[in-house]
Design an enzyme around this catalytic site. Structure first.
Site, PDB file in Angstrom:
ATOM      1  N   LYS A   1       3.271  -5.635   2.081  1.00 33.00           N
ATOM      2  CA  LYS A   1       3.295  -5.185   3.482  1.00 33.00           C
ATOM      3  C   LYS A   1       2.428  -6.110   4.313  1.00 33.00           C
ATOM      4  O   LYS A   1       1.476  -6.698   3.799  1.00 33.00           O
ATOM      5  CB  LYS A   1       2.733  -3.761   3.579  1.00 33.00           C
ATOM      6  CG  LYS A   1       3.156  -3.020   4.816  1.00 33.00           C
ATOM      7  CD  LYS A   1       4.504  -2.376   4.613  1.00 33.00           C
ATOM      8  CE  LYS A   1       4.973  -1.639   5.837  1.00 33.00           C
ATOM      9  NZ  LYS A   1       6.110  -0.753   5.513  1.00 33.00           N
TER      10      LYS A   1
ATOM     11  N   ASP B   1       8.801  -2.914  10.822  1.00 30.38           N
ATOM     12  CA  ASP B   1       8.111  -1.625  10.652  1.00 30.38           C
ATOM     13  C   ASP B   1       7.738  -1.218  12.088  1.00 30.38           C
ATOM     14  O   ASP B   1       8.350  -1.721  13.040  1.00 30.38           O
ATOM     15  CB  ASP B   1       6.887  -1.777   9.734  1.00 30.38           C
ATOM     16  CG  ASP B   1       6.383  -0.436   9.204  1.00 30.38           C
ATOM     17  OD1 ASP B   1       6.925   0.057   8.216  1.00 30.38           O
ATOM     18  OD2 ASP B   1       5.449   0.145   9.810  1.00 30.38           O
TER      19      ASP B   1
ATOM     20  N   LYS C   1       8.140   3.031  -3.739  1.00 31.05           N
ATOM     21  CA  LYS C   1       9.365   3.187  -2.950  1.00 31.05           C
ATOM     22  C   LYS C   1      10.407   2.172  -3.415  1.00 31.05           C
ATOM     23  O   LYS C   1      11.556   2.508  -3.702  1.00 31.05           O
ATOM     24  CB  LYS C   1       9.037   2.951  -1.471  1.00 31.05           C
ATOM     25  CG  LYS C   1      10.202   3.141  -0.544  1.00 31.05           C
ATOM     26  CD  LYS C   1       9.943   2.585   0.841  1.00 31.05           C
ATOM     27  CE  LYS C   1       8.667   3.105   1.475  1.00 31.05           C
ATOM     28  NZ  LYS C   1       8.641   2.896   2.936  1.00 31.05           N
TER      29      LYS C   1
ATOM     30  N   THR D   1      17.413   3.519   7.417  1.00 31.55           N
ATOM     31  CA  THR D   1      16.268   4.373   7.071  1.00 31.55           C
ATOM     32  C   THR D   1      16.547   5.826   7.453  1.00 31.55           C
ATOM     33  O   THR D   1      16.397   6.736   6.626  1.00 31.55           O
ATOM     34  CB  THR D   1      14.984   3.861   7.754  1.00 31.55           C
ATOM     35  OG1 THR D   1      14.854   2.468   7.497  1.00 31.55           O
ATOM     36  CG2 THR D   1      13.759   4.584   7.230  1.00 31.55           C
TER      37      THR D   1
ATOM     38  N   LYS E   1       8.289  -7.184  -1.242  1.00 29.85           N
ATOM     39  CA  LYS E   1       9.207  -6.780  -0.173  1.00 29.85           C
ATOM     40  C   LYS E   1       8.566  -5.651   0.600  1.00 29.85           C
ATOM     41  O   LYS E   1       8.076  -4.680   0.009  1.00 29.85           O
ATOM     42  CB  LYS E   1      10.530  -6.301  -0.809  1.00 29.85           C
ATOM     43  CG  LYS E   1      11.570  -5.879   0.207  1.00 29.85           C
ATOM     44  CD  LYS E   1      12.378  -7.060   0.690  1.00 29.85           C
ATOM     45  CE  LYS E   1      13.141  -6.775   1.964  1.00 29.85           C
ATOM     46  NZ  LYS E   1      12.313  -6.944   3.199  1.00 29.85           N
TER      47      LYS E   1
HETATM   48  N1  GLU Z   1       9.123  -1.001   6.856  1.00 30.50           N
HETATM   49  C1  GLU Z   1      10.172  -0.378   6.107  1.00 30.50           C
HETATM   50  C2  GLU Z   1       9.568   0.492   5.034  1.00 30.50           C
HETATM   51  O1  GLU Z   1       8.530   1.082   5.258  1.00 30.50           O
HETATM   52  C3  GLU Z   1      11.232  -1.365   5.629  1.00 30.50           C
HETATM   53  C4  GLU Z   1      10.777  -2.409   4.680  1.00 30.50           C
HETATM   54  C5  GLU Z   1      11.825  -3.467   4.342  1.00 30.50           C
HETATM   55  O2  GLU Z   1      12.969  -3.329   4.753  1.00 30.50           O
HETATM   56  O3  GLU Z   1      11.455  -4.420   3.662  1.00 30.50           O
HETATM   57  O4  GLU Z   1      10.074   0.670   3.967  1.00 30.50           O
END
Ligand code: GLU
Length: 446
Positions: free
Chosen positions: A126, A166, A114, A209, A90
């Site tokens: 990612k 992102d 995270k 976020t 994820k």
């Molecule tokens: N890009 C965001 C992060 O850095 C969200 C990632 C997501 O929701 O999967 O965590």
């Protein structure tokens, strides 16, 4: 025993030359795991760190598309599926001209910890492409997203890998990618998060976020006998994360006085509140990637061309723009301003040297892999909403987000104290995030 950590840091450098961002995060995380390795020699035996720094899978692929002038353009797309021990991979997708394997690997590696910290069952991954959305037409963005997913679709799925947004990837891009995915696989399934509210998206995901960062920052303040009320806050960036941060910090009684863009920063001593926060959305949607128009719109605010806001005095700093925006010189300015708190919003906004300098000088630092985990946490709530064929209310989501963020703060504090670091959230986040993944890896064998 801590030799093991040093050897693995070196191993990462040797095996990933020319990827300083990835080396930086590996060094930062592994260094704080030294006391864990001392107490758990079984991790060295099982090669946990060597396995952790090597992505389970990484792909790069050609993305060919046709621009509005009829010219063929070729970009490079990536997806790193870093660690799936605790759940499907994820993590977001980043479209930015500086994207290359080192950026995606650094982000994928951070995402492991995270995601683990959220307490939810999600692994780390990612993706992205060296595509610059700035100044592109809607049609160009759509054709690019379709070409990107025409390759990526075979590697993702609701139980395999679930991408999200992102930098450079928001609701519009997720829409185009999801549309192409659905057409190819002929299934309506929760494979992307950050979807539109009418087609599986989660109420509250957009602000998750930023709100989460402020909940975390507030928990930091409260753990030290203070609160957001009356605090002057310096924020960088003006995109989605900054917007949610400014909105929630203001709601909790803070006064945010800056935002920034690649063109410079805005200083608004009266505080960025009300319609000014809404205007941030207009700035972002303009597609120009500049914040200067804020100063024309709101008299009394000032635009500082080509500068960053770190010399501005504040009680709390929340960098929300991009990686490595605070290096040692910026850290010195922040310390000289006499602040006690910095909470990272964007992924890895501070260099390792900058973090060490600030902490040595009494600044309490909230690490991004903990503080900005609210986005991916709500993405996971979106996954469970989709899997249950249901819709959650904004109240349900906001309440869950707050509980998760306070839980993350407490987990970081506890892990830090358990391993002798005192109140050190940077070390605590790495340790708490690591322990869960390591246990899963041990359970699942080699
Ligand atoms: N890009 C965001 C992060 O850095 C969200 C990632 C997501 O929701 O999967 O965590």
């Amino acid at each position: 025993m801590s030799n093991y950590v040093d050897r693995c840091i070196q191993l990462c450098k040797d095996k990933n030359p020319g990827e300083p961002e990835f080396q930086q995060t590996v060094e930062e995380v592994l260094t704080s795991l030294k006391p864990v390795m001392e107490q758990h020699p079984e991790y060295e035996k099982a090669g946990i760190l060597e396995r952790l720094i090597e992505p389970e899978r990484g792909i790069s692929f050609r993305v060919a598309w046709v621009d509005d002038a009829g010219k063929v353009q070729v970009n490079r797309g990536y997806r790193y599926q870093f660690n799936g021990a605790i759940g499907p991979y994820k993590g977001g997708i980043r479209f930015a001209p500086n994207v290359y394997s080192g950026i995606i690997k650094f982000l994928g590696f951070e995402q492991i910890f995270k995601n683990s910290l959220t307490g939810l069952p999600i692994g780390g991954g990612k993706g992205g492409a060296d595509f610059d959305p700035t100044g592109k037409s809607d049609g160009e963005v759509m054709r690019f997203c379709q070409a990107f997913v025409t390759e990526l679709y075979r590697h993702i799925g609701p139980y395999t890998d679930v991408p999200a947004g992102d930098l450079g990837v928001g609701a519009r891009e997720i829409g185009y990618m999801y549309g192409q995915y659905r057409k190819i696989v002929n299934r309506f399934e929760g494979v992307f998060t950050g979807k539109g509210l009418m087609w599986g998206g989660l109420y509250g995901r957009t602000e998750a976020t930023g709100y989460g960062i402020v909940y975390y920052a507030n928990a930091m303040l409260e753990a030290n006998g203070e609160s957001m009320k009356g605090k002057t806050v310096v924020v960088s960036g003006f995109g989605n994360v900054s917007w949610g941060t400014v909105a929630k910090a203001t709601e909790l009684g803070g006064k945010v006085i800056t935002i920034s863009g690649p063109d410079g920063y805005i200083l608004d001593e009266a505080g960025i509140s009300g319609e000014k926060i809404d205007f941030m959305l207009e700035l972002r949607n303009s597609g120009k990637n500049i914040c200067a128009p804020y100063a024309d719109k709101f008299p009394g605010s000032k635009f500082f061309k080509g500068e960053k806001p770190w010399a501005v005095k504040a009680d709390l700093y929340i960098p929300c723009a991009t990686q490595n925006e605070i290096l040692i010189d910026e850290a010195k300015k922040i310390v000289a301003n006499g602040t006690k708190f910095l909470c990272e919003g964007s992924n890895m906004p501070c260099s390792n040297e900058a973090i060490a300098y600030m902490m040595d000088n009494g600044v309490i630092v909230g690490p991004s892999k903990a503080a900005n985990a609210g986005g991916v946490a709500c993405s996971t709530i979106e996954m469970s909403q989709n899997a249950g064929h249901t819709v959650f209310s904004p109240e349900q989501v906001h309440a869950q987000l707050k509980t998760i963020m306070l839980g993350i703060h407490d987990a970081c504090e506890k892990a830090s104290k358990d391993y002798g670091f005192g109140y050190n959230l940077v070390a605590g986040a790495n340790i708490a995030g690591f322990l869960k993944v390591a246990k899963a890896m041990m359970d699942q064998g080699i």
